[in-house]
Design a protein around this motif. Structure first.
Motif, PDB file in Angstrom:
ATOM      1  N   ALA A   1      41.019   5.007  19.305  1.00  0.00           N
ATOM      2  CA  ALA A   1      42.101   5.829  18.773  1.00  0.00           C
ATOM      3  C   ALA A   1      43.383   5.027  18.568  1.00  0.00           C
ATOM      4  O   ALA A   1      44.066   5.203  17.550  1.00  0.00           O
ATOM      5  N   VAL A   2      43.738   4.141  19.507  1.00  0.00           N
ATOM      6  CA  VAL A   2      44.989   3.403  19.313  1.00  0.00           C
ATOM      7  C   VAL A   2      44.871   2.438  18.136  1.00  0.00           C
ATOM      8  O   VAL A   2      45.867   2.176  17.442  1.00  0.00           O
ATOM      9  N   GLY A   3      43.658   1.938  17.873  1.00  0.00           N
ATOM     10  CA  GLY A   3      43.478   1.117  16.685  1.00  0.00           C
ATOM     11  C   GLY A   3      43.715   1.893  15.409  1.00  0.00           C
ATOM     12  O   GLY A   3      44.422   1.459  14.503  1.00  0.00           O
ATOM     13  N   VAL A   4      43.146   3.096  15.338  1.00  0.00           N
ATOM     14  CA  VAL A   4      43.312   3.944  14.161  1.00  0.00           C
ATOM     15  C   VAL A   4      44.749   4.448  14.062  1.00  0.00           C
ATOM     16  O   VAL A   4      45.353   4.471  12.979  1.00  0.00           O
ATOM     17  N   MET A   5      45.334   4.835  15.188  1.00  0.00           N
ATOM     18  CA  MET A   5      46.694   5.349  15.179  1.00  0.00           C
ATOM     19  C   MET A   5      47.715   4.273  14.833  1.00  0.00           C
ATOM     20  O   MET A   5      48.751   4.570  14.217  1.00  0.00           O
ATOM     21  N   HIS A   6      47.470   3.049  15.207  1.00  0.00           N
ATOM     22  CA  HIS A   6      48.408   1.980  14.859  1.00  0.00           C
ATOM     23  C   HIS A   6      48.574   1.871  13.348  1.00  0.00           C
ATOM     24  O   HIS A   6      49.666   1.582  12.845  1.00  0.00           O
ATOM     25  N   GLN A   7      47.504   2.126  12.620  1.00  0.00           N
ATOM     26  CA  GLN A   7      47.569   2.055  11.166  1.00  0.00           C
ATOM     27  C   GLN A   7      48.090   3.341  10.551  1.00  0.00           C
ATOM     28  O   GLN A   7      48.787   3.314   9.532  1.00  0.00           O
ATOM     29  N   ALA A   8      47.794   4.485  11.172  1.00  0.00           N
ATOM     30  CA  ALA A   8      48.257   5.768  10.630  1.00  0.00           C
ATOM     31  C   ALA A   8      49.673   6.112  11.083  1.00  0.00           C
ATOM     32  O   ALA A   8      50.394   6.832  10.387  1.00  0.00           O
ATOM     33  N   ASP A   9      50.070   5.595  12.232  1.00  0.00           N
ATOM     34  CA  ASP A   9      51.355   5.935  12.854  1.00  0.00           C
ATOM     35  C   ASP A   9      52.025   4.648  13.331  1.00  0.00           C
ATOM     36  O   ASP A   9      52.211   4.435  14.530  1.00  0.00           O
ATOM     37  N   PRO A  10      52.400   3.747  12.405  1.00  0.00           N
ATOM     38  CA  PRO A  10      52.874   2.411  12.796  1.00  0.00           C
ATOM     39  C   PRO A  10      54.155   2.421  13.613  1.00  0.00           C
ATOM     40  O   PRO A  10      54.448   1.429  14.298  1.00  0.00           O
ATOM     41  N   GLU A  11      54.905   3.499  13.563  1.00  0.00           N
ATOM     42  CA  GLU A  11      56.133   3.582  14.357  1.00  0.00           C
ATOM     43  C   GLU A  11      55.900   4.265  15.705  1.00  0.00           C
ATOM     44  O   GLU A  11      56.860   4.519  16.437  1.00  0.00           O
ATOM     45  N   GLY A  12      54.664   4.551  16.017  1.00  0.00           N
ATOM     46  CA  GLY A  12      54.373   5.307  17.234  1.00  0.00           C
ATOM     47  C   GLY A  12      54.239   4.480  18.493  1.00  0.00           C
ATOM     48  O   GLY A  12      53.976   5.033  19.571  1.00  0.00           O
ATOM     49  N   GLY A  13      54.383   3.173  18.411  1.00  0.00           N
ATOM     50  CA  GLY A  13      54.302   2.324  19.590  1.00  0.00           C
ATOM     51  C   GLY A  13      52.899   1.973  20.019  1.00  0.00           C
ATOM     52  O   GLY A  13      52.684   1.472  21.142  1.00  0.00           O
ATOM     53  N   TRP A  14      51.917   2.177  19.131  1.00  0.00           N
ATOM     54  CA  TRP A  14      50.522   1.913  19.515  1.00  0.00           C
ATOM     55  C   TRP A  14      50.195   0.435  19.572  1.00  0.00           C
ATOM     56  O   TRP A  14      49.219   0.036  20.206  1.00  0.00           O
ATOM     57  N   GLY A  15      51.033  -0.384  18.919  1.00  0.00           N
ATOM     58  CA  GLY A  15      50.769  -1.825  18.913  1.00  0.00           C
ATOM     59  C   GLY A  15      50.701  -2.436  20.292  1.00  0.00           C
ATOM     60  O   GLY A  15      49.949  -3.389  20.519  1.00  0.00           O
ATOM     61  N   LYS A  16      51.456  -1.881  21.237  1.00  0.00           N
ATOM     62  CA  LYS A  16      51.460  -2.458  22.581  1.00  0.00           C
ATOM     63  C   LYS A  16      50.138  -2.249  23.309  1.00  0.00           C
ATOM     64  O   LYS A  16      49.858  -2.937  24.302  1.00  0.00           O
ATOM     65  N   TRP A  17      49.335  -1.310  22.810  1.00  0.00           N
ATOM     66  CA  TRP A  17      48.043  -1.031  23.441  1.00  0.00           C
ATOM     67  C   TRP A  17      46.914  -1.863  22.857  1.00  0.00           C
ATOM     68  O   TRP A  17      45.828  -1.944  23.456  1.00  0.00           O
ATOM     69  N   LEU A  18      47.098  -2.470  21.697  1.00  0.00           N
ATOM     70  CA  LEU A  18      45.979  -3.101  20.997  1.00  0.00           C
ATOM     71  C   LEU A  18      45.376  -4.260  21.775  1.00  0.00           C
ATOM     72  O   LEU A  18      44.164  -4.317  21.981  1.00  0.00           O
ATOM     73  N   ALA A  19      46.216  -5.204  22.190  1.00  0.00           N
ATOM     74  CA  ALA A  19      45.687  -6.361  22.919  1.00  0.00           C
ATOM     75  C   ALA A  19      45.066  -5.958  24.257  1.00  0.00           C
ATOM     76  O   ALA A  19      43.963  -6.415  24.590  1.00  0.00           O
ATOM     77  N   PRO A  20      45.732  -5.091  25.059  1.00  0.00           N
ATOM     78  CA  PRO A  20      45.087  -4.686  26.319  1.00  0.00           C
ATOM     79  C   PRO A  20      43.751  -3.991  26.130  1.00  0.00           C
ATOM     80  O   PRO A  20      42.807  -4.219  26.904  1.00  0.00           O
ATOM     81  N   MET A  21      43.638  -3.143  25.112  1.00  0.00           N
ATOM     82  CA  MET A  21      42.377  -2.447  24.917  1.00  0.00           C
ATOM     83  C   MET A  21      41.307  -3.362  24.340  1.00  0.00           C
ATOM     84  O   MET A  21      40.116  -3.202  24.634  1.00  0.00           O
ATOM     85  N   MET A  22      41.711  -4.342  23.534  1.00  0.00           N
ATOM     86  CA  MET A  22      40.748  -5.339  23.078  1.00  0.00           C
ATOM     87  C   MET A  22      40.171  -6.072  24.282  1.00  0.00           C
ATOM     88  O   MET A  22      38.949  -6.258  24.399  1.00  0.00           O
ATOM     89  N   GLN A  23      41.050  -6.482  25.186  1.00  0.00           N
ATOM     90  CA  GLN A  23      40.590  -7.188  26.386  1.00  0.00           C
ATOM     91  C   GLN A  23      39.745  -6.272  27.256  1.00  0.00           C
ATOM     92  O   GLN A  23      38.802  -6.729  27.911  1.00  0.00           O
ATOM     93  N   TRP A  24      40.054  -4.981  27.266  1.00  0.00           N
ATOM     94  CA  TRP A  24      39.287  -3.999  28.041  1.00  0.00           C
ATOM     95  C   TRP A  24      37.817  -4.045  27.623  1.00  0.00           C
ATOM     96  O   TRP A  24      36.911  -4.049  28.474  1.00  0.00           O
ATOM     97  N   PHE A  25      37.547  -4.073  26.325  1.00  0.00           N
ATOM     98  CA  PHE A  25      36.164  -4.149  25.845  1.00  0.00           C
ATOM     99  C   PHE A  25      35.530  -5.492  26.199  1.00  0.00           C
ATOM    100  O   PHE A  25      34.377  -5.553  26.645  1.00  0.00           O
TER     101      PHE A  25
END
Length: 346
Positions: free
Chosen positions: A270-294
């Motif tokens: 969801a944060v990957g999809v939301m980062h593109q749909a809602d670029p001002e929503g602050g989702w970028g800070k979650w991308l790297a941590p969730m990538m590492q999570w996988f």
């Protein structure tokens, strides 16, 4: 020449390792290994297609259309016995197969199954029913997992009337959530389902302040809503998605730190999809941590499995289910991580 950053390169290695593992377990006619044990191959074509393996994706979808999908578009009877998690969420899994068939270019097959799913949609509220065949369950219970996935499948196949009804159902689900700190995954008419059988409660009522819970529901809703906002030009869907994801964002950090749990995987998607749909929503800070999570949860052989706290010895079929899912999700994160609006550390 495009030169991906270090984290992207690491994620691409993880993605390719999972693809290699999957390909080793698909026969030349597209038949997945161990397919008689569990009907968990439905997302396989989707994952292979987005990971750059169209031939394998097409073969799997073709095999399924011949051997597992009926003329009415539903699963053939007899392949879900003893698989309560699959059978209860059959509309969810069939929705993932619709995307698999569409991504593989088998549009006729995708639309046949999508037409069946449309016929199952609650005509009043717009949810997709959960197929509960045991216990004292009232009729007409619909769940967020099935409903949001079928909505996403409807968007992909152009059945916007189905997607509109899904939007209204999700809007009602969030509005009906009690203020008790729990997330309720099911609707019973206009209200959430508050009294599931004890054996089913873990999947129905989620206390986000506790570890090792079913944290995936809000993420599935948000993925649909982000896509719906773009396709239907409904910006209010973004605000609704934020409301769903607030459960994860404000919930226990053990969603992300417990290495034996994979219940937050759909939040990563969801944060990957939301980062593109809602670029001002602050989702970028979650991308790297969730990538590492996988990456941290992948086995050296390339597969992902279910949560180890619940299933420490997964079967091959269990690993096929989760590897297909996580491959698709990490690919979505790779795309989002390299979107122009992403700022490392933002």
């Amino acid at each position: 020449m495009f030169n991906p950053n270090e984290l992207t390169r690491t994620a691409l290695v993880a993605r390719d390792r999972s693809v290699d593992w999957l390909l080793k377990h698909i026969e030349s006619d597209g038949r997945p290994a161990d397919c008689d044990t569990r009907t968990g191959w439905s997302r396989l074509g989707w994952s292979l297609a987005v990971a750059g393996e169209p031939a394998a994706a097409s073969a799997v979808v073709s095999w399924a259309a011949k051997h597992r999908i009926g003329e009415n578009g539903d699963y053939l009877p007899g392949f879900m016995e003893g698989q309560s998690y699959i059978s209860q969420y059959a509309n969810y899994w069939l929705g993932t197969f619709v995307v698999s068939a569409w991504m593989a270019g088998s549009f006729d097959i995708a639309l046949r199954s999508m037409d069946y799913l449309a016929s199952q949609q609650d005509p009043v509220y717009g949810g997709l029913p959960t197929r509960l065949d045991s216990g004292n369950h009232p009729a007409g219970i619909c769940d967020v997992l099935s409903t949001a996935q079928v909505g996403l499948s409807a968007l992909i196949t152009g059945q916007l009337d189905v997607a509109d009804k899904v939007y209204r159902w999700l809007e009602g689900l969030l509005a009906a959530q009690p203020s008790d700190g729990n997330f309720y995954m099911f609707r019973q008419g206009e209200d959430v389902w508050r009294t599931p059988d004890p054996a089913f409660a873990w999947a129905a009522i989620v206390p986000f302040n506790q570890p090792r819970q079913a944290f995936y529901g809000p993420g599935m809703a948000a993925v649909f809503l982000a896509r719906y906002a773009h396709i239907r030009h409904r910006l209010e869907a973004i605000e609704l998605a934020r409301g769903f994801l607030a459960y994860n964002v404000n919930g226990t950090q053990e969603q992300f730190t417990d290495i034996e749990s994979v219940q937050a995987c759909k939040f990563g998607w969801a944060v990957g999809v939301m980062h593109q749909a809602d670029p001002e929503g602050g989702w970028g800070k979650w991308l790297a941590p969730m990538m590492q999570w996988f990456i941290d949860r992948q086995a050296p052989e390339g597969w992902w499995g279910p949560s180890r706290f619940a299933d420490p010895n997964p079967t091959f079929a269990d690993r096929l289910v989760k590897t297909s899912e996580h491959l698709m999700e990490i690919t979505a994160l790779i795309s989002a991580l390299n979107a122009s609006s992403f700022v490392q550390g933002s």
